[in-house]
Design an enzyme around this catalytic site. Structure first.
Site, short mmCIF file in Angstrom:
data_model
loop_
_atom_site.label_atom_id
_atom_site.label_comp_id
_atom_site.label_asym_id
_atom_site.label_seq_id
_atom_site.Cartn_x
_atom_site.Cartn_y
_atom_site.Cartn_z
N SER A 161 0.84 -1.19 0.00
CA SER A 161 0.00 0.00 0.00
C SER A 161 0.88 1.25 0.00
O SER A 161 1.70 1.43 -0.90
CB SER A 161 -0.96 -0.05 1.19
OG SER A 161 -2.00 0.88 1.04
N ASP A 247 -9.26 -4.96 -5.90
CA ASP A 247 -8.63 -3.80 -5.28
C ASP A 247 -9.07 -2.53 -5.98
O ASP A 247 -9.09 -2.46 -7.22
CB ASP A 247 -7.10 -3.94 -5.37
CG ASP A 247 -6.35 -3.01 -4.43
OD1 ASP A 247 -6.76 -1.84 -4.29
OD2 ASP A 247 -5.36 -3.46 -3.83
N HIS A 277 -8.11 -4.62 -1.54
CA HIS A 277 -6.91 -3.93 -1.07
C HIS A 277 -6.48 -4.50 0.28
O HIS A 277 -7.30 -4.77 1.16
CB HIS A 277 -7.19 -2.43 -0.93
CG HIS A 277 -5.95 -1.62 -0.70
ND1 HIS A 277 -5.02 -1.41 -1.68
CD2 HIS A 277 -5.50 -0.98 0.41
CE1 HIS A 277 -4.04 -0.66 -1.20
NE2 HIS A 277 -4.31 -0.39 0.06
#
Length: 305
Positions: A161, A247, A277
């Site tokens: 991330s 995602d 995600h």
């Protein structure tokens, strides 16, 4: 030309796909803090991460006129074969290097690596460019000190991330300063590669508070240090991109894979089905499969002559 996402999906057992589908069907979608007050409340309520065994060695390194806390793991069974620079996620405004201690201890022992995790400064108290400044400082320190400290100069970098975003921004800085050569690979999990709201994924997250906290003061957020998708991506080490098919950032990860390849880099893209995600941090067989694949990829890059 028609583009089929199915052709890009990682080959995983059908039962893992079904398990992931069931897991996410029963799990409420999460969201990050939406205001500074919410962020402070979330930070205050987070429990301390469990300690690893053996624990991390905590140090403060100095490089590029910057002092940065790091957490260091070395393998319990023999000298390291390489060094992995870990950059944690958390939207640039949450979490810490310590929250990855369990994962990094296992990585050090399983892959025979020294793992150095960066406790970079967090927004909004320390907005951009504080975080990439800290990550670059640790990368430069490793480039100079890894051989003497760990007995190896073979380096790799990675993160998930926001950590993936910072890892790529760090590599671009190192490339521009001529210091990227020791890095043999970059393992990037579901990074945020556009903070300017110009791409499809960038527009979906445009109203998220983490962007305002980290980069709200920046007029042009297409600068590559913030949004690596817009940078000159040539001259980078081999890169593994991991992302889930569900995602919100999928399209930007696909776009990054294309841009890295077009710039002449060795890039591998792995898209995992039914995964949102952050999926590699969830308790699913799919996550374990993906992380095992990342480990194997890193081992190959570190040990290749």
């Amino acid at each position: 030309m028609r583009f089929a996402l199915d052709a890009l999906l990682a080959d995983v057992p059908a039962e893992q796909v079904e398990e992931a589908r069931d897991f996410y069907r029963s799990r409420a979608a999460g969201r990050g803090p939406g205001t500074l007050e919410e962020l402070k409340e979330v930070r205050a309520k987070r429990s301390a991460p469990p300690a690893a065994d053996p624990p991390a060695v905590e140090e403060t390194i100095e490089a590029a006129h910057t002092r940065v806390p790091v957490r260091i793991f070395t393998p319990v069974d023999g000298p390291p074969q390489g060094v992995y620079l870990d950059i944690h996620g958390g939207g640039f405004y949450m979490d810490s290097a310590a929250r990855g201690d369990g994962r990094n201890r296992a990585l050090a022992d399983d892959l025979r690596l020294a793992v150095v995790s960066v406790d970079y400064r967090l927004a909004p108290e320390h907005p951009w460019p504080a975080a990439p400044d800290d990550c670059e400082a640790v990368a430069l320190w490793l480039a100079e000190e890894a051989e003497a400290r760990f007995g190896t100069s073979r380096l790799a970098i990675g993160g998930s991330s926001a950590g993936a975003t910072l890892a790529l921004a760090t590599l671009l800085r190192l490339r521009d300063s001529g210091a990227v050569g020791q890095f043999t690979g970059a393992a990037l999990q579901f990074g945020t590669y556009d903070l300017s709201a110009r791409t499809p994924a960038g527009r979906r997250i445009a109203d998220e508070y983490f962007i305002q906290a980290y980069a709200g003061h920046v007029e042009d957020r297409t600068v590559p240090d913030l949004s690596p998708l817009y940078g000159d991506l040539g001259g980078l080490p081999p890169t593994l991109l991991v992302v889930g098919s569900a995602d919100v950032l999928l399209e930007d990860n696909l776009a990054l894979a294309g841009r890295l390849s077009a710039a002449g880099n060795d890039v591998e893209l792995r898209v995992y089905p039914e995964s949102p995600h952050g999926f590699t941090g969830h308790p699913t067989a799919m996550a374990r499969t993906a992380l095992s694949g990342v480990g194997s990829w890193l081992r190959d890059r570190i040990t290749q002559p």
